[in-house]
Design a protein around this motif. Sequence first.
Motif, PDB file in Angstrom:
ATOM      1  N   ILE A   1       0.835  -1.206   0.000  1.00 12.69           N
ATOM      2  CA  ILE A   1       0.000   0.000   0.000  1.00 12.69           C
ATOM      3  C   ILE A   1       0.866   1.252   0.000  1.00 12.69           C
ATOM      4  CG2 ILE A   1      -1.510   1.376   1.492  1.00 12.69           C
ATOM      5  CD1 ILE A   1      -3.026  -1.197   2.121  1.00 12.69           C
ATOM      6  N   PHE A   2       1.943   1.234   0.763  1.00 17.28           N
ATOM      7  CA  PHE A   2       2.836   2.394   0.785  1.00 17.28           C
ATOM      8  C   PHE A   2       3.551   2.578  -0.557  1.00 17.28           C
ATOM      9  CE2 PHE A   2       2.508   1.772   5.464  1.00 17.28           C
ATOM     10  CZ  PHE A   2       2.058   3.040   5.775  1.00 17.28           C
ATOM     11  N   TRP A   3       3.863   1.492  -1.235  1.00 15.96           N
ATOM     12  CA  TRP A   3       4.392   1.608  -2.593  1.00 15.96           C
ATOM     13  C   TRP A   3       3.352   2.264  -3.506  1.00 15.96           C
ATOM     14  CZ3 TRP A   3       9.129   1.442  -4.281  1.00 15.96           C
ATOM     15  CH2 TRP A   3      10.100   0.684  -3.628  1.00 15.96           C
ATOM     16  N   SER A   4       2.091   1.893  -3.332  1.00 11.40           N
ATOM     17  CA  SER A   4       1.030   2.460  -4.160  1.00 11.40           C
ATOM     18  C   SER A   4       0.876   3.962  -3.917  1.00 11.40           C
ATOM     19  CB  SER A   4      -0.296   1.751  -3.870  1.00 11.40           C
ATOM     20  OG  SER A   4      -0.283   0.433  -4.353  1.00 11.40           O
ATOM     21  N   ILE A   5       1.075   4.382  -2.672  1.00  8.41           N
ATOM     22  CA  ILE A   5       0.925   5.805  -2.343  1.00  8.41           C
ATOM     23  C   ILE A   5       2.085   6.630  -2.875  1.00  8.41           C
ATOM     24  CG2 ILE A   5       0.849   7.472  -0.446  1.00  8.41           C
ATOM     25  CD1 ILE A   5      -0.601   5.367   1.215  1.00  8.41           C
ATOM     26  N   PHE A   6       3.307   6.191  -2.591  1.00  9.53           N
ATOM     27  CA  PHE A   6       4.479   7.034  -2.845  1.00  9.53           C
ATOM     28  C   PHE A   6       5.166   6.776  -4.178  1.00  9.53           C
ATOM     29  CE2 PHE A   6       4.192   6.721   1.846  1.00  9.53           C
ATOM     30  CZ  PHE A   6       3.986   8.064   2.125  1.00  9.53           C
ATOM     31  N   TYR A   7       4.953   5.591  -4.781  1.00 11.56           N
ATOM     32  CA  TYR A   7       5.637   5.294  -6.045  1.00 11.56           C
ATOM     33  C   TYR A   7       4.655   5.237  -7.214  1.00 11.56           C
ATOM     34  CZ  TYR A   7       8.547   2.841  -9.459  1.00 11.56           C
ATOM     35  OH  TYR A   7       9.236   2.483 -10.589  1.00 11.56           O
ATOM     36  N   PHE A   8       3.627   4.410  -7.101  1.00  9.82           N
ATOM     37  CA  PHE A   8       2.656   4.298  -8.186  1.00  9.82           C
ATOM     38  C   PHE A   8       1.624   5.420  -8.152  1.00  9.82           C
ATOM     39  CE2 PHE A   8       4.224  -0.042  -7.630  1.00  9.82           C
ATOM     40  CZ  PHE A   8       4.577  -0.351  -8.935  1.00  9.82           C
ATOM     41  N   LYS A   9       1.442   6.014  -6.967  1.00 13.93           N
ATOM     42  CA  LYS A   9       0.536   7.160  -6.794  1.00 13.93           C
ATOM     43  C   LYS A   9      -0.884   6.858  -7.272  1.00 13.93           C
ATOM     44  CE  LYS A   9       4.380  10.422  -7.318  1.00 13.93           C
ATOM     45  NZ  LYS A   9       4.583  10.584  -5.882  1.00 13.93           N
ATOM     46  N   ASP A  10      -1.360   5.643  -7.012  1.00 11.07           N
ATOM     47  CA  ASP A  10      -2.731   5.304  -7.381  1.00 11.07           C
ATOM     48  C   ASP A  10      -3.653   5.243  -6.173  1.00 11.07           C
ATOM     49  OD1 ASP A  10      -1.676   3.040  -6.278  1.00 11.07           O
ATOM     50  OD2 ASP A  10      -2.143   1.697  -7.941  1.00 11.07           O
TER      51      ASP A  10
END
Length: 374
Positions: A333-342
């Motif tokens: 989820i943190f990857w989605s927030i800060f990297y994928f931004k979805d």
Amino acid sequence: MTTNLLIAALNTTTSRPPDDTPTPLWIGYLSVIIAVLFFGTNLVPAGKYPIGDGLSFQFFMCCGIWVTGLVIDLFVKSPQFYPLVLIGGILWTTGNILSLLVIRINGLGMSMLLWCTTNMLIGWASGHFGWFGLIPEDVEKPYLNYIGVAIATISGAVFLAIRTIRPEEISVDIEERQPILQPSPPVVITTSNDALIETTTITTPASPPTKMYLRVIGCFLAILAGVLFGFIFIPSTYIQDHPYGQYQSASKNGLHYVFAMYSGIFFSSMFYFIIYIAYKGNRPYLHVPSIFPGILSGIMWGIAQAGFLVANSVLSQTISFPLITIGPGTIAIFWSIFYFKDISGQRNYLIIIGGTLLRIISAVLIVLSKPIPH
């Protein structure tokens, strides 16, 4: 830094400890951390590449897994190979193939909730209650363990409320995007990148009874995938629990079972891939730029699974399964927030904070329940 920690864990667990000298618990918790970080990150390299129906990507990922297993096997000096452990790898591959189909029926969120929760409960229960001939694994404070597992289950339902950015509708060639069991005419579909995995949803009209029927099938297959994932360690744990007869030289070191399990994953994946190629008339969907990310994802998954095996051996499945199955989703989820931004928006952030707090509480309670070494 993570690599150095993994090497330290490998060096400490290379040789089987004497029966009266159990492996230090910190090795088990270090292995949990490694497993959580790599499970939560292993799909990031492939997160921005199209993977089509996922069967080709899955095969190259399994190639990376097998290579990782080979390296670990050489590092621990090629211990005895137990064919029984192959079954664990076959179960994982079968569950992984099912998950690709399930995502396209019920979407990623509901599917992951079902199979992750089932995986955790099956893995935890099989170790705690001693299913399939395993020695029951006790903890010093069972009530804390029970409460921790219950809170971990609830936290999964909380994260299900997260909403990602609205996907764009696009038209594509059905030969590039269609799931294996879909009909062949071109259709309009939507694609989304949710929690690092590209998903595809067919938007052709379907009657309410058909939709309900498909959802029931999807839920059943998701639960079945979770059951298969929860059973993958039973063969290796059974061998460790029965160091007599044909298993009298069985090691307590979880790394000694990595190569056999990963071989089961690789060869069963090859079997399914050959069937898939035949079904597609020798025209499988293959996005060349995603091949190396797939292999890299497999290498990272292989490191994570090795940590899982060590954690099972040191801490027991009663402790390791809940900790390792709840952690990667939060990392993703943190990857989605800060990297994928979805993932964005105040509502989503509040849900993430609440779900993460529940998982922290769950993890603390599970750790405080304290494993009792065999």
